[in-house]
Design a protein around this motif. Structure first.
Motif, PDB file in Angstrom:
ATOM      1  N   ARG A  30       0.836  -1.204   0.000  1.00  0.00           N
ATOM      2  CA  ARG A  30       0.000   0.000   0.000  1.00  0.00           C
ATOM      3  C   ARG A  30       0.870   1.253   0.000  1.00  0.00           C
ATOM      4  NH1 ARG A  30      -1.700   4.160   2.632  1.00  0.00           N
ATOM      5  NH2 ARG A  30      -0.217   3.732   4.315  1.00  0.00           N
ATOM      6  N   LYS A  31       1.860   1.299   0.871  1.00  0.00           N
ATOM      7  CA  LYS A  31       2.724   2.482   0.969  1.00  0.00           C
ATOM      8  C   LYS A  31       3.497   2.709  -0.326  1.00  0.00           C
ATOM      9  CE  LYS A  31       5.125   3.195   4.671  1.00  0.00           C
ATOM     10  NZ  LYS A  31       6.029   2.977   5.835  1.00  0.00           N
ATOM     11  N   ARG A  82     -11.136  -4.595   5.454  1.00  0.00           N
ATOM     12  CA  ARG A  82      -9.741  -4.163   5.679  1.00  0.00           C
ATOM     13  C   ARG A  82      -9.232  -3.395   4.470  1.00  0.00           C
ATOM     14  NH1 ARG A  82      -6.151  -8.980   6.461  1.00  0.00           N
ATOM     15  NH2 ARG A  82      -4.573  -7.387   6.897  1.00  0.00           N
ATOM     16  N   ALA A  83      -9.555  -3.879   3.271  1.00  0.00           N
ATOM     17  CA  ALA A  83      -9.128  -3.185   2.054  1.00  0.00           C
ATOM     18  C   ALA A  83      -9.755  -1.795   1.974  1.00  0.00           C
ATOM     19  CB  ALA A  83      -9.492  -4.005   0.826  1.00  0.00           C
ATOM     20  N   HIS A 139      -9.114   4.122   2.309  1.00  0.00           N
ATOM     21  CA  HIS A 139      -9.363   5.415   2.952  1.00  0.00           C
ATOM     22  C   HIS A 139      -8.061   6.004   3.506  1.00  0.00           C
ATOM     23  CE1 HIS A 139     -13.989   5.355   3.542  1.00  0.00           C
ATOM     24  NE2 HIS A 139     -13.648   4.646   2.487  1.00  0.00           N
ATOM     25  N   ARG A 140      -7.217   5.143   4.028  1.00  0.00           N
ATOM     26  CA  ARG A 140      -5.924   5.620   4.533  1.00  0.00           C
ATOM     27  C   ARG A 140      -5.080   6.189   3.395  1.00  0.00           C
ATOM     28  NH1 ARG A 140      -1.731   1.831   8.061  1.00  0.00           N
ATOM     29  NH2 ARG A 140      -0.240   3.480   8.599  1.00  0.00           N
ATOM     30  N   SER A 141      -5.059   5.495   2.282  1.00  0.00           N
ATOM     31  CA  SER A 141      -4.299   5.963   1.120  1.00  0.00           C
ATOM     32  C   SER A 141      -4.861   7.278   0.594  1.00  0.00           C
ATOM     33  CB  SER A 141      -4.319   4.911   0.006  1.00  0.00           C
ATOM     34  OG  SER A 141      -3.644   3.733   0.401  1.00  0.00           O
ATOM     35  N   ILE A 142      -6.176   7.397   0.543  1.00  0.00           N
ATOM     36  CA  ILE A 142      -6.802   8.632   0.060  1.00  0.00           C
ATOM     37  C   ILE A 142      -6.420   9.806   0.958  1.00  0.00           C
ATOM     38  CG2 ILE A 142      -9.018   9.821  -0.196  1.00  0.00           C
ATOM     39  CD1 ILE A 142      -8.276   7.990  -2.538  1.00  0.00           C
TER      40      ILE A 142
END
Length: 236
Positions: A70-71, A106-107, A112-115
């Motif tokens: 993800r990061k 979880r995805a 949302h974290r990435s956004i």
């Protein structure tokens, strides 16, 4: 004005693709993948075109439940943001996907974290970006009930994807900030020329006209793009 995605010329070097597109329109969307992958803004600065950029998507996943992936995906898209800022381009991204049905929540949290991170990066670079709806199994944002998006990005309507999912009329009622136009038979994501499939483009173009947005034709060949111009001009 209609834009043309370089997807129509994805086997040609980028300079050749831009040369051909510049003979047809003043707006190109760069499919930032394969031989059109951007490592600097220089190839775009050689042409007097308006640009948007479809960020890398096939090798990234901003909804990955594996945090290192993800990061890294966010970092790849931020590299695209940096180039977009140099040429004044908006950016389209995919929402990511999950590997197992049990991972969907979880995805979604990872998305949302990435956004949140990407929105900060976009604001820092003074660019706009949009999240595109999908049709492929295991992807997020396949239907309108997954709207509204988290605060930050706009919404990019891919009419072909929405048609496959059977919810194009519902998506057309949403606020739309970017359009991808291509046709299909409602079953496969074939990226055919406008008019070659079963999409009601009269309804689509009514929404485009109300939005005041220049749509991007995202078809599989330059001939298909030209055919799309002809059909859309007849509709409008």
């Amino acid at each position: 004005m209609y834009g043309i995605s370089t997807y129509a010329l994805n086997t040609h070097p980028l300079n050749e693709a831009l040369e051909m597109i510049s003979g047809l329109t003043g707006y190109a969307e760069i499919m930032d993948e394969g031989c059109h992958f951007l490592q600097s803004p220089e190839p775009l600065q050689s042409y007097s075109l308006r640009y948007s950029i479809h960020a890398p998507s096939r090798s990234v996943n901003i909804a990955s439940t594996l945090e290192p992936i993800r990061k890294a995906s966010v970092e790849v898209i931020d590299d695209c943001f940096a180039i977009a800022a140099e040429v004044g381009a908006d950016v389209v991204i995919h929402p990511g996907y999950f590997a197992w049905e049990t991972d969907i929540e979880r995805a979604r949290r990872q998305f949302h974290r990435s956004i949140e991170e990407l929105s900060g990066m976009a604001q820092e670079r003074s660019i706009r970006y949009y999240v595109e709806n999908m049709a492929w199994e295991y992807f997020l944002l396949r239907t309108p009930d997954e709207l509204p998006l988290p605060e930050g990005p706009g919404f990019a309507l891919d009419v072909g994807h929405a048609h496959i999912m059977g919810c194009l009329p519902q998506f057309l009622k949403e606020r739309i900030d970017h359009f991808h136009l291509h046709d299909n038979d409602g079953r496969s994501d074939t990226h055919q020329a406008v008019g070659a499939g079963t999409i009601d483009f009269a309804a689509v173009m009514e929404a485009v006209g109300m939005s005041g947005i220049d749509p991007v034709i995202e078809v599989g060949s330059i001939e298909g793009a030209i055919e799309s111009f002809i059909v859309l001009d007849q509709i409008c």
